[in-house]
Enzyme design. Sequence first.
Site, PDB file in Angstrom:
ATOM      1  N   LYS A 178       0.745  -1.317  -0.022  1.00  0.00           N
ATOM      2  CA  LYS A 178       0.007  -0.090   0.123  1.00  0.00           C
ATOM      3  C   LYS A 178       0.762   1.496  -0.048  1.00  0.00           C
ATOM      4  O   LYS A 178       2.074   1.111   0.211  1.00  0.00           O
ATOM      5  CB  LYS A 178      -0.916  -0.092   1.171  1.00  0.00           C
ATOM      6  CG  LYS A 178      -0.218   0.206   2.682  1.00  0.00           C
ATOM      7  CD  LYS A 178      -1.292  -0.088   3.806  1.00  0.00           C
ATOM      8  CE  LYS A 178      -0.447   0.161   5.051  1.00  0.00           C
ATOM      9  NZ  LYS A 178      -1.236   0.066   6.008  1.00  0.00           N
TER      10      LYS A 178
ATOM     11  N   TYR B  49      15.328  30.382   8.736  1.00  0.00           N
ATOM     12  CA  TYR B  49      14.092  30.630   9.162  1.00  0.00           C
ATOM     13  C   TYR B  49      14.214  31.025  10.815  1.00  0.00           C
ATOM     14  O   TYR B  49      14.413  30.024  11.279  1.00  0.00           O
ATOM     15  CB  TYR B  49      12.930  30.036   8.804  1.00  0.00           C
ATOM     16  CG  TYR B  49      12.540  30.517   7.239  1.00  0.00           C
ATOM     17  CD1 TYR B  49      12.265  31.996   7.041  1.00  0.00           C
ATOM     18  CD2 TYR B  49      12.607  29.667   6.365  1.00  0.00           C
ATOM     19  CE1 TYR B  49      11.859  31.824   5.427  1.00  0.00           C
ATOM     20  CE2 TYR B  49      12.286  29.588   4.942  1.00  0.00           C
ATOM     21  CZ  TYR B  49      12.002  30.630   4.719  1.00  0.00           C
ATOM     22  OH  TYR B  49      11.620  30.994   3.347  1.00  0.00           O
TER      23      TYR B  49
END
Length: 368
Positions: free
Chosen positions: A38, A263
């Site tokens: 999956k 940042y």
Amino acid sequence: MTDSREGLLSINLQSIADNYQDLVTRVAGGARCGAVVKADAYGLGMSHVAPTLYRQGCRDFFVATQAEGESLRDALGDDVPIVILTGVRAGAELECARAGLMPTLFTLELLRHWVGTCARAGLEAPCAVKVDSGMTRLGLSAEEFEHLLRDRELLRLADIRMLLSHLACADEPQHAQNIRQLRSFKKAGQRLRTLCPNIQLSLANSSGIFLGKDYHFDIVRPGSALYGINPVPGTPNPMRPTVTLSLPIVQKRHLSQEQSVGYGATQRMAAGSWLAVARGGYADGIMRAQGGRGHGWACGRKLPIVGRISMDSTTFDISALSAKERESLQSIEILNQDLTVDEVAQYADTIGYEVLTSLGHRYFRRYI
């Protein structure tokens, strides 16, 4: 043309094959070893991984959605069972049946609807049923399971091929929940088999395989272990690593004075430090939580990630490298056999599953 300048994700199909064979040797009592592919084979490419496993002898595949099942059917042909673990979409039952997919049904309403819809269309309707043995996620409750056992007409009409459940604490071998779920599932399987003698039982995921033969039943469903994630946390990983991720360096910086990086100016680097900025950031699956905690790998050593990770770039402290090493440095690996999926997951305060399934699509993918 996309190439390794966008980052190179190497996926070792031989290691995945070796991991499958290792798991096969651990499965006891004639149980079969299936494979969970999956989420695009945990982000590594179902169209490449599933045929590799098929060539290793795997004949039981598990996916999460009908779309995944349809793609897998196209890749593998008609001769393997494909089980959809989250059932079938409302209104898509006939497409599911015509594709030869086996939905996992986890309520009586879903089971009745599946049987009725397929019967009216004259289609065979094999399915799996899931019982909740203690995960409290998907599955028939104890009350619903009792109703199913009493509904002999539904059991006569339904072509139930498999009974599934899922372990909640298999990666904690000493957890009491494991034995509770084992007893619950074993009892449910025994009772349903008196009415459906040919039904197959499946409980164990990757970690469940390592709990011992009592958990193996007829089919085991490894997923994460196939892709190199440690199924027995806290002990040496018995599985082989399967991925290497290399990020290209786009700039090297020498700091002439102390400066903040990234940042929020969350981290400062001393004067004289050397930094390398690599292409690849949180848009590519390099999780922000690794900023200031994680590492890359180059020249045989770990190189710290400094500052916050940006959407498209990550900064590394390369001060420990020699001048010659810095000059020749073209890339930094963020995953390899020395910097494993499980270790990176620790830096990011997550699990290896999320690391793999988050890997972005801007990388050039090379299958080995």
